[in-house]
Design an enzyme around this catalytic site. Structure first.
Site, PDB file in Angstrom:
ATOM      1  N   TYR A   1       0.865  -1.184   0.000  1.00  0.00           N
ATOM      2  CA  TYR A   1       0.000   0.000   0.000  1.00  0.00           C
ATOM      3  C   TYR A   1       0.902   1.235   0.000  1.00  0.00           C
ATOM      4  O   TYR A   1       1.607   1.504   0.966  1.00  0.00           O
ATOM      5  CB  TYR A   1      -0.898   0.031   1.249  1.00  0.00           C
ATOM      6  CG  TYR A   1      -2.013  -0.974   1.278  1.00  0.00           C
ATOM      7  CD1 TYR A   1      -2.371  -1.716   0.147  1.00  0.00           C
ATOM      8  CD2 TYR A   1      -2.757  -1.198   2.445  1.00  0.00           C
ATOM      9  CE1 TYR A   1      -3.404  -2.642   0.189  1.00  0.00           C
ATOM     10  CE2 TYR A   1      -3.792  -2.119   2.478  1.00  0.00           C
ATOM     11  CZ  TYR A   1      -4.096  -2.837   1.354  1.00  0.00           C
ATOM     12  OH  TYR A   1      -5.120  -3.750   1.390  1.00  0.00           O
TER      13      TYR A   1
ATOM     14  N   PHE B   1     -14.292  -3.310   1.285  1.00  0.00           N
ATOM     15  CA  PHE B   1     -15.249  -2.654   0.380  1.00  0.00           C
ATOM     16  C   PHE B   1     -16.656  -2.556   0.981  1.00  0.00           C
ATOM     17  O   PHE B   1     -17.641  -2.484   0.240  1.00  0.00           O
ATOM     18  CB  PHE B   1     -15.321  -3.345  -0.988  1.00  0.00           C
ATOM     19  CG  PHE B   1     -14.044  -3.309  -1.785  1.00  0.00           C
ATOM     20  CD1 PHE B   1     -13.145  -2.262  -1.642  1.00  0.00           C
ATOM     21  CD2 PHE B   1     -13.739  -4.309  -2.710  1.00  0.00           C
ATOM     22  CE1 PHE B   1     -11.958  -2.222  -2.386  1.00  0.00           C
ATOM     23  CE2 PHE B   1     -12.575  -4.275  -3.461  1.00  0.00           C
ATOM     24  CZ  PHE B   1     -11.675  -3.228  -3.304  1.00  0.00           C
TER      25      PHE B   1
ATOM     26  N   GLY C   1     -12.264   2.322  -6.518  1.00  0.00           N
ATOM     27  CA  GLY C   1     -12.669   3.677  -6.936  1.00  0.00           C
ATOM     28  C   GLY C   1     -13.130   4.562  -5.781  1.00  0.00           C
ATOM     29  O   GLY C   1     -13.186   5.781  -5.913  1.00  0.00           O
ATOM     30  N   GLY C   2     -13.509   3.972  -4.654  1.00  0.00           N
ATOM     31  CA  GLY C   2     -13.954   4.777  -3.513  1.00  0.00           C
ATOM     32  C   GLY C   2     -15.420   4.554  -3.198  1.00  0.00           C
ATOM     33  O   GLY C   2     -16.086   3.714  -3.820  1.00  0.00           O
TER      34      GLY C   2
ATOM     35  N   THR D   1     -19.228   4.160  -2.810  1.00  0.00           N
ATOM     36  CA  THR D   1     -20.333   4.171  -3.771  1.00  0.00           C
ATOM     37  C   THR D   1     -21.362   5.223  -3.370  1.00  0.00           C
ATOM     38  O   THR D   1     -21.541   5.521  -2.186  1.00  0.00           O
ATOM     39  CB  THR D   1     -21.019   2.791  -3.848  1.00  0.00           C
ATOM     40  OG1 THR D   1     -22.086   2.878  -4.809  1.00  0.00           O
ATOM     41  CG2 THR D   1     -21.625   2.363  -2.517  1.00  0.00           C
TER      42      THR D   1
HETATM   43  N1  NAP Z   1      -7.567  -8.211   1.121  1.00  0.00           N
HETATM   44  C1  NAP Z   1      -7.796  -7.460   0.073  1.00  0.00           C
HETATM   45  O1  NAP Z   1      -7.711  -7.906  -1.058  1.00  0.00           O
HETATM   46  C2  NAP Z   1      -8.208  -6.024   0.256  1.00  0.00           C
HETATM   47  C3  NAP Z   1      -8.678  -5.298  -0.856  1.00  0.00           C
HETATM   48  C4  NAP Z   1      -9.064  -3.985  -0.650  1.00  0.00           C
HETATM   49  C5  NAP Z   1      -9.005  -3.416   0.607  1.00  0.00           C
HETATM   50  N2  NAP Z   1      -8.534  -4.136   1.664  1.00  0.00           N
HETATM   51  C6  NAP Z   1      -8.485  -3.553   3.029  1.00  0.00           C
HETATM   52  O2  NAP Z   1      -9.799  -3.232   3.398  1.00  0.00           O
HETATM   53  C7  NAP Z   1      -9.880  -1.871   3.803  1.00  0.00           C
HETATM   54  C8  NAP Z   1     -11.245  -1.327   3.421  1.00  0.00           C
HETATM   55  O3  NAP Z   1     -11.366  -1.298   2.027  1.00  0.00           O
HETATM   56  P1  NAP Z   1     -11.366   0.079   1.222  1.00  0.00           P
HETATM   57  O4  NAP Z   1     -10.644   1.131   1.978  1.00  0.00           O
HETATM   58  O5  NAP Z   1     -10.884  -0.241  -0.139  1.00  0.00           O
HETATM   59  O6  NAP Z   1     -12.909   0.356   1.071  1.00  0.00           O
HETATM   60  P2  NAP Z   1     -14.052   0.927   2.053  1.00  0.00           P
HETATM   61  O7  NAP Z   1     -13.578   0.991   3.429  1.00  0.00           O
HETATM   62  O8  NAP Z   1     -15.258   0.170   1.730  1.00  0.00           O
HETATM   63  O9  NAP Z   1     -14.263   2.386   1.450  1.00  0.00           O
HETATM   64  C9  NAP Z   1     -13.245   3.326   1.441  1.00  0.00           C
HETATM   65  C10 NAP Z   1     -13.675   4.487   0.560  1.00  0.00           C
HETATM   66  O10 NAP Z   1     -14.823   5.112   1.114  1.00  0.00           O
HETATM   67  C11 NAP Z   1     -14.520   6.436   1.532  1.00  0.00           C
HETATM   68  N3  NAP Z   1     -15.081   6.572   2.880  1.00  0.00           N
HETATM   69  C12 NAP Z   1     -14.656   5.969   4.016  1.00  0.00           C
HETATM   70  N4  NAP Z   1     -15.430   6.303   5.043  1.00  0.00           N
HETATM   71  C13 NAP Z   1     -16.394   7.132   4.556  1.00  0.00           C
HETATM   72  C14 NAP Z   1     -17.482   7.822   5.133  1.00  0.00           C
HETATM   73  N5  NAP Z   1     -17.767   7.714   6.438  1.00  0.00           N
HETATM   74  N6  NAP Z   1     -18.253   8.600   4.322  1.00  0.00           N
HETATM   75  C15 NAP Z   1     -17.980   8.718   3.015  1.00  0.00           C
HETATM   76  N7  NAP Z   1     -16.953   8.089   2.409  1.00  0.00           N
HETATM   77  C16 NAP Z   1     -16.163   7.311   3.166  1.00  0.00           C
HETATM   78  C17 NAP Z   1     -13.020   6.577   1.507  1.00  0.00           C
HETATM   79  O11 NAP Z   1     -12.632   7.871   1.078  1.00  0.00           O
HETATM   80  P3  NAP Z   1     -12.039   8.943   2.117  1.00  0.00           P
HETATM   81  O12 NAP Z   1     -10.600   8.623   2.295  1.00  0.00           O
HETATM   82  O13 NAP Z   1     -12.282  10.242   1.414  1.00  0.00           O
HETATM   83  O14 NAP Z   1     -12.835   8.827   3.377  1.00  0.00           O
HETATM   84  C18 NAP Z   1     -12.627   5.554   0.446  1.00  0.00           C
HETATM   85  O15 NAP Z   1     -12.680   6.109  -0.834  1.00  0.00           O
HETATM   86  C19 NAP Z   1      -8.704  -1.207   3.072  1.00  0.00           C
HETATM   87  O16 NAP Z   1      -8.355   0.030   3.651  1.00  0.00           O
HETATM   88  C20 NAP Z   1      -7.655  -2.279   3.157  1.00  0.00           C
HETATM   89  O17 NAP Z   1      -7.013  -2.219   4.421  1.00  0.00           O
HETATM   90  C21 NAP Z   1      -8.162  -5.439   1.499  1.00  0.00           C
END
Ligand code: NAP
Length: 295
Positions: A57, A218, A227-228, A230
């Site tokens: 990362y 996600f 992409g961030g 939804t």
């Molecule tokens: N094992 C794997 O293959 C794998 C794959 C992907 C991810 N991961 C892990 O899982 C974690 C979570 O996944 P993720 O970060 O991709 O997705 P997520 O937590 O589902 O969503 C993150 C996205 O949502 C936004 N966000 C977060 N909190 C928010 C809120 N309260 N209101 C509005 N928008 C919000 C963030 O942008 P902002 O920064 O602007 O808040 C970011 O763009 C990752 O950080 C990583 O540690 C693991």
């Protein structure tokens, strides 16, 4: 201010963590390094004691160039700079499998030597002698798709004292069976959300039956994935958000936690306001009727 303990806790193998954790994948997106450090420290201040990360990362952008004068920032190094010496109760879960080097770009570790090299990278970046939890993150292939050699390599590194506990990521039930025959599995980390991969409902139950944590990624991003967040929220989610005076993203997180006591949330954010909202989502109670309207 609501604390991460509001979501309750789970015994992750030998250690207890709050079910509301933090995912570090997004921490390198904003070029403001001080902001990243602040977000990480705030997470811990608010009771987060489970952080998910990975050695690869890093600042988004083109190919890795280690001669770029140090502008590449790694999530692990930010975690170390923000939080070391680490609090005793902090569990940092990292992953191996995907890796990156200047010669090959992104690659998948297939051999025990590659797995060991990635573990060593994580140890160095985080500044520790032993990693708390390491997930073997795979890219699934249809049919026979053994993880035995790679998971066996991790188990050997655990026996050698470089890792405390093991998990698997992006896996099916047969992968979990295979891994458990080699060494204890404390967590399964797969993509899952209110509107994504609901076939995982069954896998969550399987993990619960075996005392394994299920850590969805996600949960907020949903089908937007990398992409961030939804914006495609159902009417039911919008209505619950309005009724509780919270955001749809908070409802998505709360819903995830309501699926089973072994579900651990790891929402990813680089935004301090979102961080506080996410932690507060751990205190949202959804009624059976509300859960039914969403399902
Ligand atoms: N094992 C794997 O293959 C794998 C794959 C992907 C991810 N991961 C892990 O899982 C974690 C979570 O996944 P993720 O970060 O991709 O997705 P997520 O937590 O589902 O969503 C993150 C996205 O949502 C936004 N966000 C977060 N909190 C928010 C809120 N309260 N209101 C509005 N928008 C919000 C963030 O942008 P902002 O920064 O602007 O808040 C970011 O763009 C990752 O950080 C990583 O540690 C693991």
């Amino acid at each position: 201010m609501i604390n991460a303990s509001a979501a309750g806790s789970w015994k992750l193998g030998e250690v207890t963590v709050n079910r509301m954790g933090y995912g570090a994948m997004r921490i390198t997106v904003n070029p403001d390094r001080d902001l990243a450090i602040r977000v990480l420290r705030r997470a811990v201040e608010l009771g987060v004691n489970h952080i998910d990360t990975a050695g690869f990362y890093r600042t988004p952008g083109g190919p890795l160039n280690l001669d770029d004068g140090g502008s590449v920032r790694y999530a692990n190094e930010l975690i170390r700079d923000a939080l070391a010496p680490y609090p005793d109760d902090l569990v940092i879960t990292t992953k191996v499998g995907p890796g990156e080097d200047p010669e090959r770009g992104f690659y998948q570790a297939r051999t025990p030597a590659e797995i060991r090299a990635q573990v060593e990278t994580n140890l160095r970046q985080l500044g520790v002698d032993c990693l708390d939890v390491v997930n073997l993150r795979i890219i699934k292939k249809p049919g026979a798709d053994s993880i035995a050699e790679r998971f066996g390599a991790l188990a050997e590194l655990r026996d050698a004292g470089l890792i405390r506990q093991l998990g698997v990521s992006n896996v099916r039930a047969d992968h979990i069976d295979e891994a458990e025959a080699i060494a204890p599995v404390v967590c399964v980390q797969n993509g899952y959300a209110i509107d994504m991969r609901r076939d995982q409902d069954e896998l969550i139950r399987l993990c619960a039956d075996r005392g394994i944590a299920y850590t969805p990624f996600f949960a907020i991003a949903g089908t937007e994935r990398e992409g961030g967040a939804t914006n495609d929220h159902s009417e039911a989610v919008q209505a619950i958000a309005t009724a509780h005076g919270v955001t749809p993203q908070q409802v998505r997180l709360a819903w995830t936690l309501h699926q089973s006591p072994n579900v651990l949330a790891i929402p990813g954010t680089g935004n301090p306001t979102h961080l506080e909202q996410n932690i507060a989502a751990g205190a949202i109670h959804l009624t059976p009727d509300e859960l039914a309207t969403v399902n």
